[in-house]
Design a protein around this motif. Structure first.
Motif, short mmCIF file in Angstrom:
data_model
loop_
_atom_site.label_atom_id
_atom_site.label_comp_id
_atom_site.label_asym_id
_atom_site.label_seq_id
_atom_site.Cartn_x
_atom_site.Cartn_y
_atom_site.Cartn_z
N GLU A 148 0.83 -1.20 0.00
CA GLU A 148 0.00 0.00 0.00
C GLU A 148 0.87 1.25 0.00
O GLU A 148 1.69 1.45 0.89
CB GLU A 148 -0.93 -0.02 1.21
CG GLU A 148 -1.80 -1.28 1.24
CD GLU A 148 -2.64 -1.43 2.49
OE1 GLU A 148 -2.50 -0.57 3.40
OE2 GLU A 148 -3.43 -2.37 2.57
N GLY A 149 0.67 2.10 -1.03
CA GLY A 149 1.41 3.34 -1.14
C GLY A 149 0.65 4.51 -0.52
O GLY A 149 -0.57 4.60 -0.65
N HIS A 150 1.39 5.39 0.16
CA HIS A 150 0.80 6.55 0.82
C HIS A 150 1.67 7.78 0.54
O HIS A 150 2.89 7.67 0.41
CB HIS A 150 0.70 6.34 2.33
CG HIS A 150 -0.11 5.16 2.74
ND1 HIS A 150 -1.45 5.24 3.02
CD2 HIS A 150 0.24 3.85 2.91
CE1 HIS A 150 -1.90 4.04 3.36
NE2 HIS A 150 -0.90 3.18 3.30
N THR A 151 1.05 8.94 0.47
CA THR A 151 1.77 10.19 0.26
C THR A 151 1.35 11.21 1.31
O THR A 151 0.43 10.97 2.10
CB THR A 151 1.48 10.78 -1.13
OG1 THR A 151 0.10 11.21 -1.18
CG2 THR A 151 1.71 9.74 -2.23
N ASP A 152 2.03 12.37 1.29
CA ASP A 152 1.56 13.48 2.11
C ASP A 152 0.51 14.25 1.30
O ASP A 152 0.08 13.81 0.24
CB ASP A 152 2.73 14.37 2.53
CG ASP A 152 3.51 14.90 1.33
OD1 ASP A 152 2.95 14.97 0.22
OD2 ASP A 152 4.71 15.25 1.52
N GLU A 166 -1.97 8.62 -8.49
CA GLU A 166 -1.12 7.90 -9.44
C GLU A 166 0.26 7.59 -8.84
O GLU A 166 0.81 6.50 -9.04
CB GLU A 166 -0.95 8.71 -10.72
CG GLU A 166 -2.18 8.76 -11.61
CD GLU A 166 -3.22 9.77 -11.14
OE1 GLU A 166 -4.35 9.79 -11.68
OE2 GLU A 166 -2.89 10.58 -10.22
N LEU A 167 0.81 8.55 -8.08
CA LEU A 167 2.13 8.34 -7.49
C LEU A 167 2.10 7.21 -6.46
O LEU A 167 2.96 6.31 -6.49
CB LEU A 167 2.62 9.63 -6.83
CG LEU A 167 3.97 9.53 -6.10
CD1 LEU A 167 5.08 9.14 -7.07
CD2 LEU A 167 4.30 10.87 -5.41
N SER A 168 1.14 7.23 -5.56
CA SER A 168 1.07 6.20 -4.52
C SER A 168 0.81 4.82 -5.13
O SER A 168 1.39 3.81 -4.68
CB SER A 168 -0.01 6.54 -3.49
OG SER A 168 -1.29 6.62 -4.09
N SER A 169 -0.04 4.77 -6.15
CA SER A 169 -0.33 3.48 -6.80
C SER A 169 0.89 2.95 -7.53
O SER A 169 1.21 1.75 -7.47
CB SER A 169 -1.50 3.63 -7.77
OG SER A 169 -2.67 4.04 -7.10
N ALA A 170 1.61 3.84 -8.24
CA ALA A 170 2.78 3.42 -9.01
C ALA A 170 3.88 2.90 -8.07
O ALA A 170 4.58 1.94 -8.41
CB ALA A 170 3.30 4.58 -9.85
N ARG A 171 4.02 3.51 -6.92
CA ARG A 171 5.03 3.05 -5.97
C ARG A 171 4.68 1.67 -5.41
O ARG A 171 5.55 0.80 -5.26
CB ARG A 171 5.19 4.07 -4.85
CG ARG A 171 5.91 5.33 -5.30
CD ARG A 171 6.08 6.34 -4.18
NE ARG A 171 7.04 7.37 -4.54
CZ ARG A 171 7.40 8.39 -3.76
NH1 ARG A 171 6.84 8.51 -2.55
NH2 ARG A 171 8.29 9.28 -4.17
N ALA A 172 3.42 1.46 -5.12
CA ALA A 172 3.01 0.14 -4.64
C ALA A 172 3.23 -0.91 -5.72
O ALA A 172 3.71 -2.02 -5.43
CB ALA A 172 1.53 0.18 -4.23
#
Length: 226
Positions: A148-152, A166-172
């Motif tokens: 699971e990706g998380h951002t600020d 998109e960023l959190s999903s791509a990192r996961a």
């Protein structure tokens, strides 16, 4: 006629009462004392008389048997809550990786700066090495692994990442792909992006935002077979 003293002398003595039961009373008193002592000893006995034996069995178990203790032992200082038999690990000592027990299972939390460059979703060399160090742990676990990706809450707007979703999903996805390349069964994994919707700290400070930028690997127990 005989006088009073003479009659008293000639009278035969009365026989003793053959039903005298004084000895029975003493016997019952002894039985009562013994029963009281027995009850007292029972009340002083520790409960669960087999605990010591059970503990000895655990202490003498082979390493293979200890490996079958609940996975929740991953979380240091947390009592196991799951009923299924899963591998046990003494803990993961990697800077930036926290192990915790939650309602959904055991969570391995990794700071994003240990995995990715800012605003990017490609694992760095350090990030690949860190994920590699978790492969043995994840392989020993036979449940589901949710990456699971998380951002600020700082917005991002690039051609590749129009938003933090998109960023959190791509990192996961990047972490799942790397685990797949290392032999972890892909059908046990899923990639999820939460953007900034599940913060664990306040986004009002730089320290809080850094804590919120993370990737979590949530280890969920497989459903029990009835």
């Amino acid at each position: 006629m005989l006088d009073r003293d003479t009659r008293h002398t000639l009278e035969a003595p009365l026989p003793k009462d053959s039903g005298d039961d004084g000895w029975m009373t003493s016997y019952l008193d002894v039985l009562t004392l013994l029963l009281t002592l027995f009850v007292l000893l029972l009340s002083l006995a520790p409960p669960g008389g087999n605990d010591a034996g059970s503990q000895a069995s655990v202490d003498e178990a082979s390493p293979g048997a200890i490996a079958d203790l609940p996975l929740a032992s991953l979380a240091t200082g947390i009592e196991p809550r799951h009923s299924g038999l899963q591998p046990r690990f003494d803990g993961i000592s990697i800077p930036g990786v926290d192990v915790s027990q939650g309602q959904e299972g055991v969570t391995l939390r990794i700071n994003d700066n240990l995995l990715f460059d800012s605003g990017r979703a490609q694992l760095t060399g350090q990030g690949r090495d860190l994920v590699d160090s978790l492969v043995e742990v994840l392989s020993a676990f036979d449940g589901q692994v949710s990456v699971e990706g998380h951002t600020d809450n700082v917005p991002i707007s690039t051609s590749r990442f129009p938003s933090n979703w998109e960023l959190s999903s791509a990192r996961a996805i990047a972490v799942v792909r790397h685990l797949d390349s290392q032999g972890l069964e892909v059908d046990r994994m899923r990639a999820v992006g939460y953007a900034d919707t599940q913060p664990i700290a306040s986004n009002a400070t730089a320290q809080g935002r850094a804590a919120n930028r993370r990737v979590e690997l949530v280890l969920r127990q497989p459903p029990t077979q009835d």
